[in-house]
Design a protein around this motif. Structure first.
Motif, short mmCIF file in Angstrom:
data_model
loop_
_atom_site.label_atom_id
_atom_site.label_comp_id
_atom_site.label_asym_id
_atom_site.label_seq_id
_atom_site.Cartn_x
_atom_site.Cartn_y
_atom_site.Cartn_z
N ASN A 128 48.48 135.05 -196.32
CA ASN A 128 49.91 134.88 -196.71
C ASN A 128 50.66 135.58 -195.83
O ASN A 128 51.93 134.86 -195.36
N TYR A 129 50.56 136.95 -195.34
CA TYR A 129 51.62 137.45 -194.82
C TYR A 129 51.09 137.82 -193.28
O TYR A 129 52.34 138.41 -192.57
N SER A 130 50.06 137.75 -192.94
CA SER A 130 49.95 138.08 -191.56
C SER A 130 50.00 137.31 -190.53
O SER A 130 49.17 136.46 -190.13
N SER A 131 50.97 137.31 -189.74
CA SER A 131 51.50 136.45 -188.63
C SER A 131 50.35 136.58 -187.55
O SER A 131 49.83 135.64 -186.91
N TRP A 132 49.96 137.89 -187.20
CA TRP A 132 48.93 138.00 -186.24
C TRP A 132 47.68 137.66 -186.47
O TRP A 132 46.88 137.20 -185.58
N SER A 133 47.06 137.74 -187.68
CA SER A 133 45.93 136.94 -188.22
C SER A 133 45.85 135.73 -187.80
O SER A 133 44.99 135.00 -187.36
N LEU A 134 47.02 134.74 -188.06
CA LEU A 134 47.05 133.62 -187.97
C LEU A 134 46.87 133.34 -186.58
O LEU A 134 46.26 132.09 -186.41
N ARG A 135 47.62 133.92 -185.52
CA ARG A 135 47.55 133.61 -184.26
C ARG A 135 46.18 133.58 -183.70
O ARG A 135 45.69 132.67 -183.06
N GLY A 136 45.69 134.83 -184.11
CA GLY A 136 44.18 134.88 -183.77
C GLY A 136 43.28 133.87 -184.19
O GLY A 136 42.32 133.41 -183.54
N TRP A 137 43.57 133.39 -185.36
CA TRP A 137 42.63 132.35 -186.11
C TRP A 137 42.84 131.00 -185.43
O TRP A 137 41.99 130.42 -185.25
N LEU A 138 43.99 130.77 -185.13
CA LEU A 138 44.39 129.41 -184.76
C LEU A 138 43.81 129.23 -183.11
O LEU A 138 43.14 128.23 -182.68
N LEU A 139 43.94 130.51 -182.52
CA LEU A 139 43.31 130.48 -181.08
C LEU A 139 41.74 130.19 -180.98
O LEU A 139 41.30 129.32 -180.27
N CYS A 140 41.15 130.76 -181.99
CA CYS A 140 39.70 130.42 -182.08
C CYS A 140 39.31 128.94 -182.77
O CYS A 140 38.43 128.31 -181.98
N LYS A 141 40.34 128.82 -183.40
CA LYS A 141 40.05 127.07 -183.94
C LYS A 141 40.37 126.15 -182.72
O LYS A 141 39.72 125.21 -182.80
N PHE A 142 41.44 126.32 -182.11
CA PHE A 142 41.88 125.69 -181.01
C PHE A 142 40.89 125.28 -180.08
O PHE A 142 40.66 124.23 -179.36
N VAL A 143 40.04 126.28 -179.73
CA VAL A 143 38.82 126.06 -178.91
C VAL A 143 37.54 125.71 -179.35
O VAL A 143 36.39 125.62 -178.70
#
Length: 218
Positions: free
Chosen positions: A12-27
């Motif tokens: 809910n709160y961690s924008s940095w976690s979201l970024r890292g998670w999306l990068l892994c999902k994107f690839v």
């Protein structure tokens, strides 16, 4: 069993976690999530920006550990065949790295005034002048990228590290009712409606209310 582990904190709160998670999902990386408890004093300090050293996101893959979102992006670009987190063209690739780096290190006023909070919505939220200047600059980046590379994402038809870096901002604009021009709103909506973002948002909304008050952005 997944050969990779991504350590994150609050969805809910961690924008940095979201970024890292999306990068892994994107690839298309197969990974397990390790979610740090907000009850942990070190994690709580980190979420409130009281700790100068960020522990999340951190990716462990093939006995290699990499942290910091830009470092994770560059690592995935190197080791995942066809990752395409960076454009093929040198000029576009350089531009992508530049705007991603700016998001990584800049926009302090926007971060503090509009913290990520997927569970909340503030219609008519009044943005103070310092944060508005950051918003205007960010909109300028989006317009330039969308005009230069033709969309629908910032650097053309493929999702890149730049889209992952700016994705949490799309959630902020929705949470705080920030008005955008048609082109930028269309882009923000497209990011928010990605299957990966829908998955993340559902998990964020299901989180318990563990953090009573968030004083600053992280």
């Amino acid at each position: 069993m997944a050969m990779a582990t991504l350590t994150i904190s609050s969805k809910n709160y961690s924008s940095w976690s979201l970024r890292g998670w999306l990068l892994c999902k994107f690839v298309g990386l197969d990974f397990e999530e390790k979610i740090l408890s907000i009850d942990d004093p070190g994690t709580r300090a980190e979420l409130l920006l009281l700790s100068p050293s960020f522990k999340v996101p951190a990716l462990t893959h093939n006995d290699i550990t990499v942290w910091d979102t830009l470092a994770i992006a560059e690592y995935l670009q190197e080791v995942i065949p066809g990752a395409a987190l960076l454009p093929e063209d040198l000029a576009a690739r350089t531009h992508c790295r530049s705007v991603s780096g700016e998001m990584h290190s800049g926009f302090a006023n926007l971060r503090s005034a509009l913290p990520m909070n997927l569970k909340s919505h503030f219609p008519g939220f009044k943005v103070w002048a310092g944060a508005q200047a950051d918003i205007d600059h960010m909109i300028g980046i989006w317009r330039t990228c969308l005009d230069t590379y033709g969309g629908p994402y910032l650097f053309g038809p493929k999702l890149t590290m730049a889209d992952a870096m700016f994705a949490p901002v799309c959630t902020r604009f929705k949470t705080y009712d920030v008005k955008l021009d048609r082109k930028c709103q269309t882009y923000a909506n497209r990011i928010l409606n990605l299957p990966q973002m829908i998955e993340w948002t559902a998990a964020a909304l299901a989180e318990p209310e563990e953090l009573e008050e968030l004083d600053v952005e992280f």
